[in-house]
Design an enzyme around this catalytic site. Structure first.
Site, mmCIF file in Angstrom:
data_model
loop_
_atom_site.group_PDB
_atom_site.id
_atom_site.type_symbol
_atom_site.label_atom_id
_atom_site.label_comp_id
_atom_site.label_asym_id
_atom_site.label_seq_id
_atom_site.Cartn_x
_atom_site.Cartn_y
_atom_site.Cartn_z
ATOM 1 C CB CYS A 79 -0.887 0.059 1.244
ATOM 2 S SG CYS A 79 -1.277 -1.520 2.018
ATOM 3 C CD GLU A 155 -3.903 6.553 1.445
ATOM 4 O OE1 GLU A 155 -2.698 6.776 1.633
ATOM 5 O OE2 GLU A 155 -4.381 5.397 1.373
#
Length: 270
Positions: A79, A155
């Site tokens: 990630c 995000e």
């Protein structure tokens, strides 16, 4: 370089709620939760899920204890963020998203898979990644830093799946400043881990797993992990139009700006 150095140096893509690139910010600035920016600064990210096609196992990593945001948590394979100013362009346009190519995000994924897990460039070619959809989530890192945590995530996350013929076909040498542990898991093993109250998981991984990866009762379409061949080789699960929006589980509300729930479109947690 230290984790603090990367936070100061790396320049993320600041985006609008509709995922339009509107500027830049340091990784540090974008992840600070303050009264002025209760959820930090919205930026673009990606989440990679790498599978062993022979066993259907998923590669997990445990983020290093020295990470500034969400240390010690188990999460999907990799990630991170596409960045401004890279030798290989990592900035995708709306047209790239609509046609599903997103070569910028994929280039960022290859870069970070090498950095975090030591997977050499070339072992996972760009055209082997399948872009599935985007989600906008946020979460304060209150589990690590307390209810007034100055750190968190906000995000628009691009979900990428990839497979290898077998786990023996790739090289994995985790960077000790990035990753404390790795393991390959079946669906059953992951569900067992989720039930273990002694283990920590990233909020974004739980959201993606619960919403899409494993089918729930009455889900006629099935989960992305239930039929990897279908997921990787058809567009049945691809959604390039939507940006799915999620608030975090209750324990990740708050932070330095006392952020509260902001979305109603999707709900996974009570």
């Amino acid at each position: 370089m230290s984790q603090s150095d990367f936070m100061e140096r790396d320049t993320v893509l600041v985006v609008s709620d509709n995922d339009e690139v509107i500027g830049s910010a340091s990784k540090k600035e974008s992840h600070l939760f303050t009264p002025t920016n209760p959820r930090g600064i919205l930026h673009r990210a990606f989440s990679v899920f790498l599978y062993d096609a022979s066993t259907q196992e998923l590669l997990l990593q445990q983020r290093a204890s020295t990470k500034i945001t969400f240390p010690n948590v188990w999460t999907n394979t990799c990630c991170s963020h596409p960045l401004h100013g890279m030798d290989v362009n990592e900035v995708d346009t709306p047209e790239d998203v609509q046609d599903g190519t997103v070569m910028g995000v994929k280039a960022a994924a290859v870069r970070k898979l090498e950095h975090e897990l030591g997977i050499p460039v070339g072992q996972l070619p760009l055209d082997g990644f399948k872009f599935l959809t985007r989600l906008h989530y946020w979460a304060a890192d209150t589990v690590t830093h307390g209810e007034k945590s100055p750190w968190g995530e906000n995000e628009i996350d691009y979900v990428l799946f990839a497979t290898v013929p077998s786990k023996d076909s790739i090289t994995i040498q985790p960077h000790p400043d990035e990753v404390d542990d790795v393991c390959w898991v079946t669906q059953a093993k992951l569900l067992e881990m989720f039930a273990d109250k002694d283990l920590l998981f990233s909020p974004w991984f739980r959201i993606i797993a619960n919403r899409w990866m494993i089918s729930s009762s009455g889900d006629e379409k099935g989960g992305w992990w239930d039929d990897l061949d279908r997921t990787m080789n058809t567009d049945n699960f691809c959604d390039y139009e939507s940006i799915h929006r999620f608030d975090p589980p209750t324990e990740h509300l708050g932070g330095g700006g006392d952020a509260t729930a902001m979305f109603v479109e999707e709900k996974l947690y009570s």
